[in-house]
Scaffold this active site. Sequence first.
Site, short mmCIF file in Angstrom:
data_model
loop_
_atom_site.label_atom_id
_atom_site.label_comp_id
_atom_site.label_asym_id
_atom_site.label_seq_id
_atom_site.Cartn_x
_atom_site.Cartn_y
_atom_site.Cartn_z
CB ALA A 14 7.21 -15.27 2.76
NE ARG A 19 9.12 -3.30 -5.96
CZ ARG A 19 8.23 -3.79 -6.83
NH1 ARG A 19 7.81 -3.04 -7.84
NH2 ARG A 19 7.75 -5.01 -6.67
CE LYS A 26 4.76 -6.17 -0.46
NZ LYS A 26 4.94 -6.07 -1.93
CD GLN A 77 8.58 -18.73 0.67
OE1 GLN A 77 8.03 -17.65 0.84
NE2 GLN A 77 8.78 -19.24 -0.53
CG ASN A 379 -22.90 26.62 35.42
OD1 ASN A 379 -21.71 26.82 35.18
ND2 ASN A 379 -23.88 27.20 34.73
CG ASN A 388 -6.90 14.20 38.58
OD1 ASN A 388 -6.13 15.15 38.38
ND2 ASN A 388 -7.05 13.23 37.71
CE1 TYR A 389 -0.32 10.74 39.96
CE2 TYR A 389 0.82 12.57 38.93
CZ TYR A 389 0.81 11.26 39.36
OH TYR A 389 1.91 10.47 39.19
CB SER A 407 -14.70 31.66 37.38
OG SER A 407 -15.83 31.71 36.53
NE ARG A 442 -13.25 34.75 46.45
CZ ARG A 442 -14.51 35.09 46.17
NH1 ARG A 442 -15.03 36.20 46.67
NH2 ARG A 442 -15.25 34.32 45.42
C1 UD1 Z 1 3.19 -12.54 -9.03
C2 UD1 Z 1 2.77 -13.54 -10.12
C3 UD1 Z 1 2.35 -12.79 -11.37
C4 UD1 Z 1 1.23 -11.80 -11.03
C5 UD1 Z 1 1.67 -10.89 -9.88
C6 UD1 Z 1 0.47 -10.08 -9.44
C7 UD1 Z 1 4.09 -15.56 -9.80
C8 UD1 Z 1 5.26 -16.34 -10.28
N1 UD1 Z 1 3.88 -14.40 -10.42
O1 UD1 Z 1 4.34 -11.88 -9.52
O2 UD1 Z 1 1.90 -13.69 -12.35
O3 UD1 Z 1 0.90 -11.06 -12.18
O4 UD1 Z 1 2.13 -11.65 -8.76
O5 UD1 Z 1 0.86 -9.10 -8.54
O6 UD1 Z 1 3.40 -16.01 -8.93
N2 UD1 Z 1 5.77 -14.39 -1.93
C9 UD1 Z 1 6.11 -15.26 -0.91
N3 UD1 Z 1 7.20 -16.05 -1.07
C10 UD1 Z 1 7.95 -16.04 -2.19
C11 UD1 Z 1 7.61 -15.14 -3.22
C12 UD1 Z 1 6.51 -14.33 -3.07
O7 UD1 Z 1 5.45 -15.31 0.12
O8 UD1 Z 1 8.92 -16.80 -2.25
C13 UD1 Z 1 4.60 -13.53 -1.77
C14 UD1 Z 1 4.98 -12.07 -1.69
O9 UD1 Z 1 5.15 -11.66 -0.34
C15 UD1 Z 1 3.77 -11.41 -2.34
C16 UD1 Z 1 3.26 -12.44 -3.32
O10 UD1 Z 1 3.79 -13.67 -2.91
O11 UD1 Z 1 2.75 -11.16 -1.41
C17 UD1 Z 1 3.64 -12.15 -4.76
O12 UD1 Z 1 5.03 -12.18 -4.87
P1 UD1 Z 1 5.83 -11.20 -5.84
O13 UD1 Z 1 7.27 -11.48 -5.73
O14 UD1 Z 1 5.38 -9.81 -5.62
O15 UD1 Z 1 5.31 -11.74 -7.25
P2 UD1 Z 1 5.33 -10.97 -8.61
O16 UD1 Z 1 6.68 -11.07 -9.23
O17 UD1 Z 1 4.75 -9.64 -8.45
CA CA Z 2 4.04 -8.19 -6.59
#
Ligand code: UD1
Ligand code: CA
Length: 458
Positions: A14, A19, A26, A77, A379, A388-389, A407, A442
Amino acid sequence: MTTDTPLQIVVLAAGQGKRMRSALPKVLQPLAGQPLLAHVLETAAALSPERTVVVYGHGGDAVRETMSARDIAWAEQAEQKGTGHAVQQALPELSDEGRVLVLLGDVPLLQAQTLQTLFRETPEDGVGVLSVRVADPTGYGRIVRNATGGVQAIVEHRDATPDQHEIDEINTGVFVLPARQLSGWLDRITPHNAQGEYYLTDVIGLAVDDGTPVSATPCAGYEEVMGINDRVHLAQAERAWQRRAVETLMRDGARVADPARVDIRGAVTVAEDVFIDVNVVLEGEVRLGAGSVVGPNCVLINADIGAGTTLFANTYIEDSRVGARCNLGPFARLRPGADFRDGSKAGNFVEVKKSVIGEGSKVNHLSYIGDSVLGERVNVGAGTITCNYDGANKHQTIIGDDAFIGSGVELIAPVEVGRGATIGAGSTISKPAAADALTLERARQRTIEGWERPVKKK
Ligand code: UD1
Ligand code: CA
């Protein structure tokens, strides 16, 4: 895990992925030609789960549309309140039987085998987390163990004490949990932490309090569990994926001029003694027969290449089939539906679309063959074009066995050239050309005596 323990998988996807600086969500960013999420779902499918639920949020419609062909359930979510909250959204789609595996949509290199190890090392009724040791744990959740090595909690970087900052074993974000207890734990999580989020990682501490067995299984390499947050990570993961894919090809019998200069974006199968030269791109479903040679800079998209066939440099093939012992290129282009039978040839700057090139037939130089059926041993001379078109419709050209097309011939379709027919060079053929005869069209050559070239006006 024993095969009779039902497995359900939740994929967290979600997050927005700010970044990346991209309009594309993503989890739809491409790795080896496939969205990140597709890689995760492929690993998930390899575990034969009862059910896979993807938690989506940002770019939801695009994500669902891209993955619509897959057998998965969706949970929205709407607001990203943390990984614990995300898993909670999937609960209505889950039964409380067996185990739940939580995967992250942005961790695409994780292998099913590693997850099997996690299942084995985690007691059936316990909680297991996949961990990894890293040189720089900054930003990650730390695995906190007690004096005897038992896992006590996971503490997020921003909530950790200076002592805990020293811990180099981190949470990869991948968990296996007993389905029956999951919702109870998620209900007890609070957002009282530095980020004001519902952390899935807090489940560890709760499980420990409940006397549930908790273990952390370290993964061998960081690469496999790396999360993709920006385009630098994406490029690193791409290289890692490519290295793995090309190694598989080499183990299956391909000699590769430089493993760092082949790109595989699909499912490629090779027979023994295939040779792949530098800067080759293989996309979709590609099969390379025994002893086939793929020259430098070739691009093959959904191509089936027969044994002993050579593709010379810069040959571009899409949705086509090439038989055994053929020679194509350099600079040949096969558009969708080209069907080269055994021992046939296409030389430089030859374009073939939706056409059969019969056994032993040759189209050697600068020609266009579209919507045609060429028999055997035909050949086709340099610079021959099937017209063709007509601007509205496509029409077919049929050329019989052993025909010889001189040719610079234009074959205005629909048109048929008989077996063994010879077409004189430079002819424009719009009517059937008889078998075993010479047909030519020709204008008569003339010479104008005493003609003078114009001279430039002063
Ligand atoms: C999370 C972990 C951390 C771990 C790291 C590894 C938690 C609290 N922390 O941190 O311990 O070392 O991943 O990369 O779990 N996502 C949702 N909904 C949300 C939040 C996140 O779907 O509300 C999904 C994001 O899209 C992502 C994944 O969960 O795919 C991780 O979320 P992210 O915010 O990147 O967690 P980190 O802070 O990196
Ligand atoms: Ca992460």
